[in-house]
Design a protein around this motif. Sequence first.
Motif, PDB file in Angstrom:
ATOM      1  N   ALA A  83      29.467  72.447  34.632  1.00  0.00           N
ATOM      2  CA  ALA A  83      30.121  71.230  34.167  1.00  0.00           C
ATOM      3  C   ALA A  83      29.127  70.343  33.418  1.00  0.00           C
ATOM      4  O   ALA A  83      28.003  70.154  33.873  1.00  0.00           O
ATOM      5  CB  ALA A  83      30.711  70.470  35.354  1.00  0.00           C
ATOM      6  N   PRO A  84      29.525  69.784  32.281  1.00  0.00           N
ATOM      7  CA  PRO A  84      28.589  68.960  31.508  1.00  0.00           C
ATOM      8  C   PRO A  84      28.526  67.527  32.007  1.00  0.00           C
ATOM      9  O   PRO A  84      29.438  67.037  32.667  1.00  0.00           O
ATOM     10  CB  PRO A  84      29.195  68.998  30.106  1.00  0.00           C
ATOM     11  CG  PRO A  84      30.673  69.086  30.357  1.00  0.00           C
ATOM     12  CD  PRO A  84      30.819  69.942  31.599  1.00  0.00           C
ATOM     13  N   THR A  85      27.445  66.854  31.676  1.00  0.00           N
ATOM     14  CA  THR A  85      27.353  65.407  31.817  1.00  0.00           C
ATOM     15  C   THR A  85      27.841  64.799  30.513  1.00  0.00           C
ATOM     16  O   THR A  85      27.552  65.305  29.429  1.00  0.00           O
ATOM     17  CB  THR A  85      25.904  64.975  32.091  1.00  0.00           C
ATOM     18  OG1 THR A  85      25.505  65.528  33.353  1.00  0.00           O
ATOM     19  CG2 THR A  85      25.772  63.470  32.133  1.00  0.00           C
ATOM     20  N   ILE A  86      28.610  63.717  30.611  1.00  0.00           N
ATOM     21  CA  ILE A  86      29.205  63.069  29.444  1.00  0.00           C
ATOM     22  C   ILE A  86      28.414  61.812  29.097  1.00  0.00           C
ATOM     23  O   ILE A  86      28.060  61.025  29.976  1.00  0.00           O
ATOM     24  CB  ILE A  86      30.669  62.685  29.701  1.00  0.00           C
ATOM     25  CG1 ILE A  86      31.482  63.902  30.146  1.00  0.00           C
ATOM     26  CG2 ILE A  86      31.300  62.061  28.458  1.00  0.00           C
ATOM     27  CD1 ILE A  86      32.906  63.556  30.547  1.00  0.00           C
ATOM     28  N   ILE A  98      38.832  58.952  17.921  1.00  0.00           N
ATOM     29  CA  ILE A  98      37.557  58.882  17.202  1.00  0.00           C
ATOM     30  C   ILE A  98      36.577  59.953  17.677  1.00  0.00           C
ATOM     31  O   ILE A  98      36.343  60.933  16.993  1.00  0.00           O
ATOM     32  CB  ILE A  98      36.948  57.448  17.291  1.00  0.00           C
ATOM     33  CG1 ILE A  98      35.618  57.369  16.538  1.00  0.00           C
ATOM     34  CG2 ILE A  98      36.840  56.946  18.701  1.00  0.00           C
ATOM     35  CD1 ILE A  98      35.123  55.956  16.285  1.00  0.00           C
ATOM     36  N   GLY A  99      35.927  59.802  18.863  1.00  0.00           N
ATOM     37  CA  GLY A  99      34.852  60.690  19.291  1.00  0.00           C
ATOM     38  C   GLY A  99      35.337  62.091  19.631  1.00  0.00           C
ATOM     39  O   GLY A  99      36.456  62.284  20.093  1.00  0.00           O
ATOM     40  N   LEU A 100      34.447  63.083  19.451  1.00  0.00           N
ATOM     41  CA  LEU A 100      34.843  64.478  19.644  1.00  0.00           C
ATOM     42  C   LEU A 100      33.627  65.325  19.972  1.00  0.00           C
ATOM     43  O   LEU A 100      32.598  65.237  19.297  1.00  0.00           O
ATOM     44  CB  LEU A 100      35.500  64.997  18.360  1.00  0.00           C
ATOM     45  CG  LEU A 100      35.840  66.481  18.281  1.00  0.00           C
ATOM     46  CD1 LEU A 100      36.894  66.857  19.309  1.00  0.00           C
ATOM     47  CD2 LEU A 100      36.328  66.825  16.870  1.00  0.00           C
ATOM     48  N   ARG A 101      33.739  66.181  21.011  1.00  0.00           N
ATOM     49  CA  ARG A 101      32.706  67.171  21.326  1.00  0.00           C
ATOM     50  C   ARG A 101      33.365  68.409  21.925  1.00  0.00           C
ATOM     51  O   ARG A 101      34.336  68.300  22.673  1.00  0.00           O
ATOM     52  CB  ARG A 101      31.678  66.634  22.321  1.00  0.00           C
ATOM     53  CG  ARG A 101      30.722  65.621  21.752  1.00  0.00           C
ATOM     54  CD  ARG A 101      29.824  66.196  20.662  1.00  0.00           C
ATOM     55  NE  ARG A 101      29.007  65.168  20.055  1.00  0.00           N
ATOM     56  CZ  ARG A 101      28.314  65.324  18.937  1.00  0.00           C
ATOM     57  NH1 ARG A 101      28.330  66.485  18.312  1.00  0.00           N
ATOM     58  NH2 ARG A 101      27.605  64.341  18.449  1.00  0.00           N
ATOM     59  N   SER A 133      19.435  65.591  22.939  1.00  0.00           N
ATOM     60  CA  SER A 133      18.502  66.709  22.849  1.00  0.00           C
ATOM     61  C   SER A 133      17.807  66.874  24.195  1.00  0.00           C
ATOM     62  O   SER A 133      16.938  66.074  24.549  1.00  0.00           O
ATOM     63  CB  SER A 133      17.460  66.474  21.753  1.00  0.00           C
ATOM     64  OG  SER A 133      16.395  67.402  21.874  1.00  0.00           O
ATOM     65  N   LEU A 134      18.200  67.895  24.961  1.00  0.00           N
ATOM     66  CA  LEU A 134      17.539  68.137  26.241  1.00  0.00           C
ATOM     67  C   LEU A 134      16.115  68.641  26.049  1.00  0.00           C
ATOM     68  O   LEU A 134      15.249  68.419  26.892  1.00  0.00           O
ATOM     69  CB  LEU A 134      18.349  69.140  27.062  1.00  0.00           C
ATOM     70  CG  LEU A 134      19.637  68.621  27.686  1.00  0.00           C
ATOM     71  CD1 LEU A 134      20.301  69.718  28.500  1.00  0.00           C
ATOM     72  CD2 LEU A 134      19.386  67.395  28.562  1.00  0.00           C
ATOM     73  N   SER A 135      15.861  69.335  24.941  1.00  0.00           N
ATOM     74  CA  SER A 135      14.518  69.870  24.722  1.00  0.00           C
ATOM     75  C   SER A 135      13.485  68.765  24.587  1.00  0.00           C
ATOM     76  O   SER A 135      12.317  68.934  24.957  1.00  0.00           O
ATOM     77  CB  SER A 135      14.492  70.765  23.483  1.00  0.00           C
ATOM     78  OG  SER A 135      14.786  70.021  22.316  1.00  0.00           O
ATOM     79  N   THR A 136      13.888  67.624  24.055  1.00  0.00           N
ATOM     80  CA  THR A 136      12.972  66.483  23.933  1.00  0.00           C
ATOM     81  C   THR A 136      13.253  65.397  24.968  1.00  0.00           C
ATOM     82  O   THR A 136      12.507  64.423  25.060  1.00  0.00           O
ATOM     83  CB  THR A 136      13.067  65.857  22.531  1.00  0.00           C
ATOM     84  OG1 THR A 136      14.408  65.377  22.312  1.00  0.00           O
ATOM     85  CG2 THR A 136      12.705  66.873  21.465  1.00  0.00           C
ATOM     86  N   LEU A 177      27.827  65.695  24.998  1.00  0.00           N
ATOM     87  CA  LEU A 177      27.802  66.475  26.232  1.00  0.00           C
ATOM     88  C   LEU A 177      26.436  67.128  26.394  1.00  0.00           C
ATOM     89  O   LEU A 177      25.814  67.513  25.405  1.00  0.00           O
ATOM     90  CB  LEU A 177      28.877  67.566  26.215  1.00  0.00           C
ATOM     91  CG  LEU A 177      30.312  67.158  25.904  1.00  0.00           C
ATOM     92  CD1 LEU A 177      31.187  68.408  25.805  1.00  0.00           C
ATOM     93  CD2 LEU A 177      30.855  66.215  26.972  1.00  0.00           C
ATOM     94  N   ALA A 178      26.002  67.290  27.636  1.00  0.00           N
ATOM     95  CA  ALA A 178      24.779  68.051  27.918  1.00  0.00           C
ATOM     96  C   ALA A 178      24.938  68.705  29.276  1.00  0.00           C
ATOM     97  O   ALA A 178      25.428  68.080  30.220  1.00  0.00           O
ATOM     98  CB  ALA A 178      23.554  67.145  27.894  1.00  0.00           C
ATOM     99  N   HIS A 179      24.531  69.951  29.363  1.00  0.00           N
ATOM    100  CA  HIS A 179      24.639  70.691  30.615  1.00  0.00           C
ATOM    101  C   HIS A 179      23.319  70.578  31.374  1.00  0.00           C
ATOM    102  O   HIS A 179      22.383  71.322  31.128  1.00  0.00           O
ATOM    103  CB  HIS A 179      25.006  72.146  30.339  1.00  0.00           C
ATOM    104  CG  HIS A 179      26.392  72.316  29.798  1.00  0.00           C
ATOM    105  ND1 HIS A 179      26.669  72.190  28.451  1.00  0.00           N
ATOM    106  CD2 HIS A 179      27.572  72.548  30.410  1.00  0.00           C
ATOM    107  CE1 HIS A 179      27.968  72.364  28.261  1.00  0.00           C
ATOM    108  NE2 HIS A 179      28.537  72.580  29.438  1.00  0.00           N
ATOM    109  N   VAL A 180      23.287  69.606  32.291  1.00  0.00           N
ATOM    110  CA  VAL A 180      22.060  69.351  33.044  1.00  0.00           C
ATOM    111  C   VAL A 180      22.228  69.690  34.518  1.00  0.00           C
ATOM    112  O   VAL A 180      21.404  69.319  35.338  1.00  0.00           O
ATOM    113  CB  VAL A 180      21.611  67.878  32.899  1.00  0.00           C
ATOM    114  CG1 VAL A 180      21.244  67.567  31.475  1.00  0.00           C
ATOM    115  CG2 VAL A 180      22.682  66.923  33.408  1.00  0.00           C
ATOM    116  N   GLY A 181      23.264  70.433  34.890  1.00  0.00           N
ATOM    117  CA  GLY A 181      23.418  70.838  36.285  1.00  0.00           C
ATOM    118  C   GLY A 181      24.153  69.837  37.117  1.00  0.00           C
ATOM    119  O   GLY A 181      23.988  69.809  38.318  1.00  0.00           O
TER     120      GLY A 181
END
Length: 638
Positions: A331-334, A589-592, A381-384, A634-638
């Motif tokens: 599940a992603p974090t929003i 408006i917003g979309l992911r 950006s999870l990498s940064t 969205l980002a999948h951070v667990g």
Amino acid sequence: MPSWKAPTIGERPVALLGAGVLGEEEFVPYNGFVSKYLQIIGRRIACSWVAGGYNVIIRDPSPEQRSAAIHFIDNNVAEFSKILSTTSVTKKGTYSAVEDLDSAVKDAWFVIEAVPEKLGLKISIFGELARKAPSDCILGTNSSSYKSSLMLDEVDANGRTRVLNVHYTMPPTTRTVELMTSTYTDEAIFPFLVTQHKNVGLLPAVARKESTGFIFNRLWAAIKRETIKILAEGVSDAEEIDTLWAEMFGDKKPGPCALMDAVGLDTVAFIEDNYIQERHLDPTNTVEFLRKNYIAQGKLGAKSGKGGLYPPGYTTKVKGKEECSTENLAAPTIYLLDIGFGENVHADYFNSGRLIVASADGTTWRAILSGLETPDGIDVSLSTGRIFWTQMGVPSENNGSVLSANLDGSDVKEVISKGQVHTPKQLAIDHQNEKLYFCDREGMRVHRANFDGSEHEIIVQTGDFRDSAQKEDELRWCVGVCIDTENGKFYWTQKGPSKSGKGRIFRANINMPPGGSAPNRPDIELLFDKLPEPIDLEIDVAQKMLYWTDRGEYPLGNTLNRAPVSPGIAAGHATSKFEILSRHLHEGIGLRLDHVNKHVYYTDLGGSVYRSDMDGKNKQTLCNVGATFTGIALAHVG
């Protein structure tokens, strides 16, 4: 040999080794085995101890995983406290993440190893722990595949008395943790650790002797094994099995098929390999079936984006339930932007924006930044470990900007300063090349820059904002943007006047063609015209499908839409063929796109966040609050 004495805890931390999977240079993957399960369970273990009031240090060599782990605890510690009933704890524990092992364990009273299931790696780690951790420090492995006695080759006699298996299932929703001796473990350790785990709100159980698979995992292994055989023999399917399970044992928890998808079928197969080897079991209708029919095709379960025993996004769905739960490992974090034009009628409209972090189901959310200047577009950006967003400023003035911050909202930096962009709108990240793309509405441009703002360039220009006639021509206004790195394309919308039915969607090459310039590009393709009022864009590269929100007039406007696109459409061709997936938005408006769970998330200025399947079905309103939502990420951070 002196007997073990319980450590004085005080401010000493629990050290958690492995916020995520280690780099591939540190272990040899087994059949491509890289388990996201280990990544997430490590964060959940850490968060449980913090919720219980214990200090925690996380060690992981990956900057991305360290950042994601801290972000996960930031976002979830309050919820963990509720579920684990530790809300009476007067002070939450501190937490930090480090790269090196020495600083993580030097003061620890308890070390929990949660690194990939490679025995050689674990042997090496426990040898280091025995030498570097304090002499009273308890050394635990979260492994369910290997007995801790197999990890002691480099551990001296004193160290062996402090080593044991400590296996956590999936806190906080599953509170069980099993403790098991290495055969050398000092017996006094067990009642001590039982007490500490109960303080955290977990449910500890102690195996009476060393055993492959502990107590519950042996029961669970038998259930998994027989479930896979039922599937392999064609006796039933995943949904029917889990429906029967729910009827017999209750639907509070997912059934065996959904649980295997949640953990990952590669993980399931890897663990089963150990039972097969030790007990000389027949692998034909278990791991061989999984590897041939699922794992070899990349269908690993929830984490893969290709589904597993269930289709993508249905990790915990059972028959009779209309909605699939997002309470799964993928599940992603929003991340949401509230422009600030909500319930507070006395607000300073142009300085009342907020950056909000929310759970995937919308049940928990918190603002990490406020006082933003009309924010609009956002990406992560999870990498940064950075969040990037645009601020429109006052739309009539040339004072927009692009900013970034750490995942917790700290260290806010100006990436593109005021005056370099007029009214920035949607922002999208090219993660492969670490580039920001963002549209500029009244500026009539599409911009690109590095994460630090360097190499800032205009790649499309439809007019000159210093020319008042051009600036007022809304047909020129650029709003939404997305990138297809794989095919070397980027897309943008020009929305046209409000509700006019003159909106358009364009495409061009990421690389500027020879002789081309931002105002005069020969490679621009008009893909769609006469749209009500297209706003934000996203692309599903694998399916060659473009998605967009539209704020135009009913019945075609205030919708979520999609249409197939391909690299071969001739320049200048435009089509009106598109599919409406969702209606009745309140200024959409917003979309992911959630490519892992195959969901679409979208927002509107009416204050709602929606989620649906990729085809628009199973639409849900996740939250409807006194806000005016613009951008979403969205980002999948667990």
